[in-house]
Design an enzyme around this catalytic site. Structure first.
Site, PDB file in Angstrom:
ATOM      1  CB  CYS A   2      -0.875   0.039   1.250  1.00  0.00           C
ATOM      2  SG  CYS A   2      -2.047  -1.325   1.340  1.00  0.00           S
ATOM      3  N   GLY A  28      -0.959   0.989  -5.080  1.00  0.00           N
ATOM      4  CA  GLY A  28      -2.269   0.419  -4.811  1.00  0.00           C
ATOM      5  C   GLY A  28      -3.346   1.163  -5.563  1.00  0.00           C
ATOM      6  CG  ASN A 100       3.095  -0.162   3.017  1.00  0.00           C
ATOM      7  OD1 ASN A 100       4.178   0.253   2.640  1.00  0.00           O
ATOM      8  ND2 ASN A 100       2.553  -1.236   2.496  1.00  0.00           N
ATOM      9  N   GLY A 101       1.699  -2.747   5.046  1.00  0.00           N
ATOM     10  CA  GLY A 101       2.367  -3.949   5.525  1.00  0.00           C
ATOM     11  C   GLY A 101       1.370  -5.061   5.743  1.00  0.00           C
ATOM     12  CB  THR A 305       8.645  -2.474 -13.422  1.00  0.00           C
ATOM     13  OG1 THR A 305       7.275  -2.193 -13.239  1.00  0.00           O
ATOM     14  CG2 THR A 305       9.378  -2.321 -12.118  1.00  0.00           C
ATOM     15  CG  ASP A 367       8.912  -9.071 -16.869  1.00  0.00           C
ATOM     16  OD1 ASP A 367       8.822  -7.924 -16.388  1.00  0.00           O
ATOM     17  OD2 ASP A 367       7.923  -9.792 -17.081  1.00  0.00           O
ATOM     18  CG  ASP A 368       9.240  -6.491 -12.988  1.00  0.00           C
ATOM     19  OD1 ASP A 368       8.715  -7.243 -12.160  1.00  0.00           O
ATOM     20  OD2 ASP A 368       8.599  -5.951 -13.905  1.00  0.00           O
TER      21      ASP A 368
END
Ligand code: SF4
Length: 480
Positions: A2, A28, A100-101, A305, A367-368
């Site tokens: 988040c 998010g 967040n977590g 990304t 790709d990441d």
């Protein structure tokens, strides 16, 4: 994962919290919320993107110069409106928090909050549990009057909370009549950075956020990180108190650098953009070692990304970098969309291969990471359909073999392609000529090579199965 923010300012904070939510949107897209207070709390929250939830009209009702915000990407709890943060309780004082977590002893804490303390939980969100643990401890601690006395009480409250609540949690909170409260779990798993700005009256404005991505546009100067185990309190007059309550091993999430954080963010004193360049560089060195005689015609990132790593990779192996897959910026990130079918469908809505860049070429895709494998497989199919002669696939992240219990949606081992399959069988499943993953040591080196940081032992549990909180076992899954 988040995004959170908290602001104390000399002026109204609603517009700046909105800007924070926009700058943390990548963390998010499920829902967002803002709460402020002056003489009472004001809130606005809803499902979807910030731009669809907030208007100038509803922001104008969020009065006050202290507030918090949240971007939601659910890892624990349902998908309803009730789970949208910030969440709040009226006792004591009136407290709202954004988190967040993800906590790992949810069931145990629910028992304590509901049975022992007789509090009511209205959702299955772990944030609501943290809120009530915090509120209960604060309620037990008398009636401090001055800010100094209140900060002393907060130190006791958060010290107790650190003992009780296990897992990953970066928190911003507001307490009516008192001020803004910020703390980060003792392992510092999820990021939380801080910034300051002169307010023109010999005072300061303060911001705390998951990333510093909004600091530049809002005129804040980066002041480093909220330290793991640190508590910060900014009172109603803008006086800041801080104390590091506990010091444990620092285990920030390495996947923030691989995927989640915005490239312009500085997390834990490491620049995300530079770390991704180094990931691409290390990957290229490994490629040259392993495949000295195989040279692709072009290097294409799986946008966006992986763009940064692909750029460095192409440079190091001396091959042209090509944006051979066009990404429609108006379709959401596949990884944080709910539902496998939705994710698969969205790949073709989102990415369009360019014939001129791909046809009759040996294409290397960077790709990441490869989480479930479906997005990667779709990308390979599109590139092959476009007439690529050969397709090679390299991942800037090592195989993701284990679920995350600290706030990233890797829900079960079964859904992680690398947990059940060998690299050779993943290569077959993707339909590529070569598949190469980043080595774990090379990833850590890429993140930690440069920077005045203290990252000795980042969390890599999803890669190596070593869970940093209380020796948590690999398959000990908490219930959603
Ligand atoms: Fe990050 Fe992986 Fe650790 Fe989760 S398990 S916090 S995604 S490194």
């Amino acid at each position: 994962m988040c995004g959170i923010a908290g602001i104390y300012s000399h002026k109204s904070v609603a517009n700046e919290l909105y800007e924070s939510v926009v700058h943390l949107q990548h963390r998010g897209t499920d829902a967002a919320g803002i709460m402020t207070y002056d003489d009472r709390m004001h809130k606005e929250k809803g499902m979807g993107l910030a731009r669809d939830i907030f208007t100038q009209d509803n922001l104008s009702l969020l009065t006050g110069n202290i507030g918090i915000s949240h971007n939601r990407y659910p890892t624990h709890g349902g998908f309803g409106h009730g789970e949208v943060q910030p969440v709040w309780t009226s006792v004591p004082y009136g407290i709202a928090i954004a988190h967040n977590g993800q906590i790992t002893n949810y069931d145990e804490l629910v028992e304590e909050v509901t049975k022992t303390e007789k509090r009511y939980l209205n959702t299955t969100s772990d944030t609501e549990v943290i809120l009530h643990v915090f509120a209960e401890e604060l309620n037990k601690n008398g009636n401090p009057e001055t800010s100094e006395e209140f900060f002393d009480v907060l130190c006791d409250v958060v010290s107790t909370l650190f003992k009780k609540v296990r897992g990953a949690y970066s928190i911003t909170a507001l307490i009516v009549g008192k001020g803004l409260v910020v703390f980060r779990d003792p392992r510092g798993i999820r990021p939380l950075v801080r910034g300051e700005r002169d307010n023109g009256n010999d005072g300061k404005d303060y911001i705390f956020a998951s990333e510093n991505t909004m600091f530049y546009s809002m005129g804040y100067e980066s002041k480093g990180n909220v330290l793991p185990g640190e508590l910060i309190f900014v009172d109603n007059e803008g006086k800041l108190f801080s104390k590091r309550l506990v010091k444990e091993e620092f285990n920030p999430c390495i996947f923030e650098y691989v995927y989640f954080a915005r490239p312009d963010a500085l997390l834990n004193d490491v620049g995300v953009y530079r770390s991704r360049l180094r990931m691409g560089q290390n990957l290229a060195f490994a490629w040259l070692d392993k495949y000295p005689d195989i040279k692709p015609d072009i290097v294409i990132p799986a946008p966006s990304t992986a763009n940064t790593s692909a750029l460095a990779f192409a440079h190091e192996i001396g091959v042209r970098y090509s944006e051979g897959l066009y990404k429609n910026p108006f379709v959401g990130r596949t990884f944080i969309m709910s539902g496998q079918e939705e994710r698969k469908r969205s790949v073709r809505h989102k990415l369009v291969p360019q014939d001129t860049e791909i046809q009759d070429k040996k294409v290397l895709i960077v790709d990441d990471s490869i989480v479930r494998g479906n997005t990667s497989r779709e990308i390979v199919r599109m590139v092959k359909d476009c007439g690529a002669k050969e397709v090679y696939f390299v991942s800037a992240c090592p195989p993701i073999q284990h679920p995350c219990y600290y706030g990233v949606d890797m829900p079960t081992s079964e859904e992680l392609i690398a947990s059940k399959k060998t690299v050779d069988s993943i290569k077959e499943m993707l339909g590529v000529d070569i598949l190469m993953y980043q080595d774990i040591d090379d990833l850590v080196e890429a993140v930690t090579r440069i920077g005045d940081h203290h990252i000795d032992n980042p969390c890599m549990a999803c890669l190596d199965g070593h869970y940093v909180i209380n020796g948590r076992k690999v398959h000990e899954r908490i219930k959603d």
